[in-house]
Design an enzyme around this catalytic site. Sequence first.
Site, PDB file in Angstrom:
ATOM      1  N   GLU A  62       5.404   6.692   1.555  1.00 17.40           N
ATOM      2  CA  GLU A  62       5.632   5.457   1.929  1.00 17.40           C
ATOM      3  C   GLU A  62       5.303   4.393   1.203  1.00 17.40           C
ATOM      4  OE1 GLU A  62       5.910   6.923   6.434  1.00 17.40           O
ATOM      5  OE2 GLU A  62       4.735   5.358   5.987  1.00 17.40           O
ATOM      6  N   ARG A  70       0.946  -1.069   0.052  1.00 18.26           N
ATOM      7  CA  ARG A  70       0.036  -0.037   0.078  1.00 18.26           C
ATOM      8  C   ARG A  70       0.962   1.180  -0.182  1.00 18.26           C
ATOM      9  NH1 ARG A  70      -0.932   2.784   4.846  1.00 18.26           N
ATOM     10  NH2 ARG A  70      -3.003   3.447   3.959  1.00 18.26           N
TER      11      ARG A  70
HETATM   12  C1  HEM Z   1      -2.983  -3.292   5.798  1.00 21.56           C
HETATM   13  C2  HEM Z   1      -2.084  -2.612   6.787  1.00 21.56           C
HETATM   14  C3  HEM Z   1      -1.953  -1.172   7.272  1.00 21.56           C
HETATM   15  C4  HEM Z   1      -3.081  -0.379   6.514  1.00 21.56           C
HETATM   16  C5  HEM Z   1      -4.332  -0.346   6.127  1.00 21.56           C
HETATM   17  C6  HEM Z   1      -2.566   1.020   7.536  1.00 21.56           C
HETATM   18  C7  HEM Z   1      -3.170   2.167   7.442  1.00 21.56           C
HETATM   19  C8  HEM Z   1      -2.802   3.271   8.328  1.00 21.56           C
HETATM   20  C9  HEM Z   1      -3.320   4.510   7.829  1.00 21.56           C
HETATM   21  C10 HEM Z   1      -4.394   4.925   6.924  1.00 21.56           C
HETATM   22  C11 HEM Z   1      -2.746   5.397   8.668  1.00 21.56           C
HETATM   23  C12 HEM Z   1      -2.901   6.958   8.787  1.00 21.56           C
HETATM   24  C13 HEM Z   1      -1.872   7.676   7.644  1.00 21.56           C
HETATM   25  C14 HEM Z   1      -1.766   9.107   7.492  1.00 21.56           C
HETATM   26  O1  HEM Z   1      -2.984   9.768   7.566  1.00 21.56           O
HETATM   27  O2  HEM Z   1      -0.594   9.735   6.968  1.00 21.56           O
HETATM   28  C15 HEM Z   1      -1.589   4.703   9.265  1.00 21.56           C
HETATM   29  C16 HEM Z   1      -0.828   5.315  10.344  1.00 21.56           C
HETATM   30  C17 HEM Z   1       0.099   4.468  10.998  1.00 21.56           C
HETATM   31  N1  HEM Z   1       0.477   3.205  10.566  1.00 21.56           N
HETATM   32 FE1  HEM Z   1      -0.637   1.842   9.724  1.00 21.56          FE
HETATM   33  N2  HEM Z   1      -1.369   0.586   8.029  1.00 21.56           N
HETATM   34  C18 HEM Z   1      -1.101  -0.685   7.992  1.00 21.56           C
HETATM   35  C19 HEM Z   1      -0.142  -1.309   8.780  1.00 21.56           C
HETATM   36  C20 HEM Z   1       0.727  -0.710   9.526  1.00 21.56           C
HETATM   37  C21 HEM Z   1       1.631  -1.984  10.452  1.00 21.56           C
HETATM   38  C22 HEM Z   1       1.864  -3.309  10.029  1.00 21.56           C
HETATM   39  C23 HEM Z   1       2.209  -0.841  11.191  1.00 21.56           C
HETATM   40  C24 HEM Z   1       3.508  -1.534  12.030  1.00 21.56           C
HETATM   41  C25 HEM Z   1       3.983  -0.409  12.737  1.00 21.56           C
HETATM   42  C26 HEM Z   1       1.878   0.534  10.945  1.00 21.56           C
HETATM   43  C27 HEM Z   1       2.182   1.649  11.720  1.00 21.56           C
HETATM   44  C28 HEM Z   1       1.160   2.885  11.661  1.00 21.56           C
HETATM   45  C29 HEM Z   1       1.879   3.836  12.368  1.00 21.56           C
HETATM   46  C30 HEM Z   1       2.662   3.949  13.511  1.00 21.56           C
HETATM   47  C31 HEM Z   1       0.953   5.048  12.123  1.00 21.56           C
HETATM   48  C32 HEM Z   1       1.052   6.335  12.694  1.00 21.56           C
HETATM   49  C33 HEM Z   1      -0.237   6.478  13.900  1.00 21.56           C
HETATM   50  C34 HEM Z   1      -0.045   7.652  14.682  1.00 21.56           C
HETATM   51  O3  HEM Z   1      -0.559   8.646  14.065  1.00 21.56           O
HETATM   52  O4  HEM Z   1       0.605   7.508  15.785  1.00 21.56           O
HETATM   53  N3  HEM Z   1       0.812   0.421   9.948  1.00 21.56           N
HETATM   54  N4  HEM Z   1      -1.862   3.443   9.030  1.00 21.56           N
END
Ligand code: HEM
Length: 328
Positions: free
Chosen positions: A258, A212
């Site tokens: 990313e 993604r």
């Molecule tokens: C199918 C897998 C995943 C989806 C659909 C997903 C989706 C998202 C989305 C939509 C955001 C908000 C991003 C933004 O607005 O810039 C986010 C933030 C984030 N994702 Fe994921 N993500 C996935 C997997 C992961 C995994 C495996 C990790 C493992 C560390 C991760 C860590 C994070 C972190 C640390 C944030 C920032 C959260 C914060 O504001 O503290 N993501 N992700």
Amino acid sequence: MTSAAAPDLADFPFPLTGDAYRYTANLQPGGQRQETAAGAWGENITRVGPDYADLIAERARILRADPGRVITDPALRAAEWDTVRYLMRRMAAEYPAGFRYTETGGVARWANYLLGLATDFTPGDPRTLPCGPLEFIGRQVVEDLVLLDEREGHLWADAGLVTFASGWSFPFVVGSSFQEIHGPVPRANADGVFARAEAFLLRLPLGQAYRRVNWAFQPLRVLDHSMDAAASWMPEAARFLATATEADIAEHVHLRVELQHLIRLETSGAVLFLIDTRFLSLAGLARVPAWAARVMAVLTDLPDDIAEYKGLRDLRPLIIDCLRRRTE
Ligand code: HEM
């Protein structure tokens, strides 16, 4: 545009596929070629580009200053070795001029010609490497690495090497569940995006890779945009925005993309999360009018809570204004 495009444009994973943006899981199979208005990207899972040595050096610098960016867990030892094997095989297959990996009679032979390294080791035996397996491979790839363990029907981010986080802290997050990590993201939890994404990852067959893209804008091109380094980049960004001219905005404000891969590892069954970070300045965006137009449309439409979460409150009007002037 295709043949004349500069290399950073030609393989840039431009993330916006419509004129409006809302949170979705936006997962697709890894390794598929994706055409863009400036070229194409996506055939490889690892990335080794002209900036490889610089990124490896930047990662080493961050790890010297803060060794706590590598965190391991004895329960994920097998997954660390899976990660070593997966990435070495992949890099050797995707960039045969840069890397070579063979395994015979339980002994692995790895050559990284770009860094001038040649190592024989026994997968599974940590005494045969100069440091832990995750750190060993993490210091030779440009992607951030997180390992997620499956327990009680959920995924837990229990180990990793992360030096280029965007607005989060790996040492803070480590040990949290997939759902907890995504707690701060507005709307998406209520829409069930994360519950569906986690269920999808838990069903992913061994060895399969999905990907993604995620995006943000930054006032300055800073790779380590983590909360751990905020005392350095936050005041710098505020000083920049207080005095920046239109030309400064075009040169220094960057779209940060990313490209994330999620891989279910062969033997341990853990999920490897890879994050490759790319930047494109507003001046670069304006060189591809279709991209500039799409960014302007998305930012104009973006609801305030998502814009706020993405740190776009002050930047949004500056970006739209700059791109409009440069493409009119
Ligand atoms: C199918 C897998 C995943 C989806 C659909 C997903 C989706 C998202 C989305 C939509 C955001 C908000 C991003 C933004 O607005 O810039 C986010 C933030 C984030 N994702 Fe994921 N993500 C996935 C997997 C992961 C995994 C495996 C990790 C493992 C560390 C991760 C860590 C994070 C972190 C640390 C944030 C920032 C959260 C914060 O504001 O503290 N993501 N992700």
